[in-house]
Design a protein around this motif. Structure first.
Motif, PDB file in Angstrom:
ATOM      1  N   LEU A  65       0.822  -1.219   0.000  1.00 42.48           N
ATOM      2  CA  LEU A  65       0.000   0.000   0.000  1.00 42.48           C
ATOM      3  C   LEU A  65       0.854   1.266   0.000  1.00 42.48           C
ATOM      4  CD1 LEU A  65      -2.851  -1.154   2.399  1.00 42.48           C
ATOM      5  CD2 LEU A  65      -2.924  -0.927  -0.096  1.00 42.48           C
ATOM      6  N   LEU A  66       1.986   1.231   0.700  1.00 42.03           N
ATOM      7  CA  LEU A  66       2.905   2.373   0.651  1.00 42.03           C
ATOM      8  C   LEU A  66       3.460   2.560  -0.757  1.00 42.03           C
ATOM      9  CD1 LEU A  66       4.856   1.956   4.014  1.00 42.03           C
ATOM     10  CD2 LEU A  66       3.185   3.736   3.431  1.00 42.03           C
ATOM     11  N   ARG A  68       1.948   1.601  -3.498  1.00 40.27           N
ATOM     12  CA  ARG A  68       0.825   2.038  -4.331  1.00 40.27           C
ATOM     13  C   ARG A  68       0.619   3.539  -4.186  1.00 40.27           C
ATOM     14  NH1 ARG A  68      -3.708  -0.918  -6.187  1.00 40.27           N
ATOM     15  NH2 ARG A  68      -2.087  -2.332  -6.879  1.00 40.27           N
ATOM     16  N   LYS A  69       0.769   4.033  -2.960  1.00 46.59           N
ATOM     17  CA  LYS A  69       0.504   5.456  -2.694  1.00 46.59           C
ATOM     18  C   LYS A  69       1.658   6.357  -3.147  1.00 46.59           C
ATOM     19  CE  LYS A  69      -0.922   8.674   0.817  1.00 46.59           C
ATOM     20  NZ  LYS A  69      -2.257   8.968   1.188  1.00 46.59           N
ATOM     21  N   TRP A  70       2.894   5.978  -2.820  1.00 47.48           N
ATOM     22  CA  TRP A  70       4.036   6.850  -3.108  1.00 47.48           C
ATOM     23  C   TRP A  70       4.965   6.333  -4.194  1.00 47.48           C
ATOM     24  CZ3 TRP A  70       2.932   6.696   2.394  1.00 47.48           C
ATOM     25  CH2 TRP A  70       2.335   7.865   2.838  1.00 47.48           C
ATOM     26  N   GLY A  71       4.628   5.260  -4.830  1.00 44.43           N
ATOM     27  CA  GLY A  71       5.376   4.775  -5.988  1.00 44.43           C
ATOM     28  C   GLY A  71       6.808   4.381  -5.688  1.00 44.43           C
ATOM     29  N   PRO A 119       6.612  -3.148  -2.100  1.00 45.54           N
ATOM     30  CA  PRO A 119       6.347  -1.774  -2.551  1.00 45.54           C
ATOM     31  C   PRO A 119       6.526  -1.614  -4.063  1.00 45.54           C
ATOM     32  CG  PRO A 119       8.412  -1.854  -1.324  1.00 45.54           C
ATOM     33  CD  PRO A 119       7.761  -3.193  -1.189  1.00 45.54           C
ATOM     34  N   GLY A 122       3.353  -2.712  -5.648  1.00 51.01           N
ATOM     35  CA  GLY A 122       2.357  -1.656  -5.483  1.00 51.01           C
ATOM     36  C   GLY A 122       2.597  -0.504  -6.432  1.00 51.01           C
ATOM     37  N   ALA A 123       3.863  -0.123  -6.604  1.00 57.60           N
ATOM     38  CA  ALA A 123       4.204   0.985  -7.497  1.00 57.60           C
ATOM     39  C   ALA A 123       3.919   0.640  -8.957  1.00 57.60           C
ATOM     40  CB  ALA A 123       5.678   1.352  -7.332  1.00 57.60           C
TER      41      ALA A 123
END
Length: 152
Positions: A65-66, A68-71, A119, A122-123
Motif C-alpha cells: 500500500l505504501l 501504491r501510494k508513493w510509488g 512496494p 504496489g508501485a
C-alpha cells in the motif's frame, strides 16, 4: 536470556512481522526454534506456519500500500539501507520487469529482494488479489522451509 521453552506463538508472529517490515529481527531463527519445539510436541507446526504467513501478508500488505501510494519513492528509500543503493532500485525494477509478479514466490529467499518486492509491486500497479495470492505462496514456502528445518 530466553530459552526455547519460552518461545510463544506471539513471539514468532511478532518476529516475522518485524522482519518483514525490514527491521533487523532474525525471524528465521524464531521459525527454526519453533520447528524444533514442534518436533518435541511443544508447539503446533501448522499453527506456526499459519501465523508466519499471516505476519508476512500483513507486513507485505503495508509495504504494498505504501508503494501504491508513493510509488518508486518507497523503493528508493528502502534501497538507501542496502550495501549498494545506486544499483538497488534499477536492479529491482529490472528483475520485476523480467520475471513479473511470480517473483514474489521466491523473493523471500533472496536477501534484500524480499523487502523491495511488495512496494515495487504496489508501485507497478499490480492487482491486490494477485499480489496477495502469490505473496501467500511465497510466504508459505519460506516459513514452511525454515519451520521444517527446525523440525528435522
Amino acid at each position: 536470556m530466553t530459552t526455547l521453552s519460552q518461545l510463544t506463538y506471539t513471539g514468532v508472529l511478532l518476529a516475522v512481522f518485524a522482519n518483514q517490515l525490514c527491521l533487523p529481527v532474525p525471524a528465521v531463527v524464531f521459525l527454526m526454534a519453533a520447528g524444533a519445539l514442534s518436533a518435541h510436541g511443544d508447539m503446533s507446526t501448522s499453527t506456526v506456519v499459519l501465523l508466519s504467513v499471516l505476519a508476512c501478508l500483513a507486513a507485505d500488505g503495508i509495504w504494498f500500500l505504501l508503494g501504491r501510494k508513493w510509488g518508486s519513492q518507497v523503493v528508493r528509500i528502502l534501497c538507501r539501507l542496502t550495501p549498494d543503493p545506486r544499483t538497488c532500485s534499477s536492479d529491482a525494477h529490472h528483475k520485476f520487469g523480467r520475471y513479473g509478479l511470480p517473483l514474489l514466490c521466491v523473493a523471500k529467499f533472496v536477501p534484500g529482494l524480499d523487502g523491495l518486492m511488495p512496494p515495487l509491486a504496489g508501485a507497478e500497479g499490480v492487482s491486490l488479489t494477485g499480489f496477495f495470492a502469490l505473496d501467500a505462496v511465497g510466504s508459505f514456502l519460506w516459513s514452511g522451509l525454515y519451520v521444517g528445518v527446525g523440525y528435522l
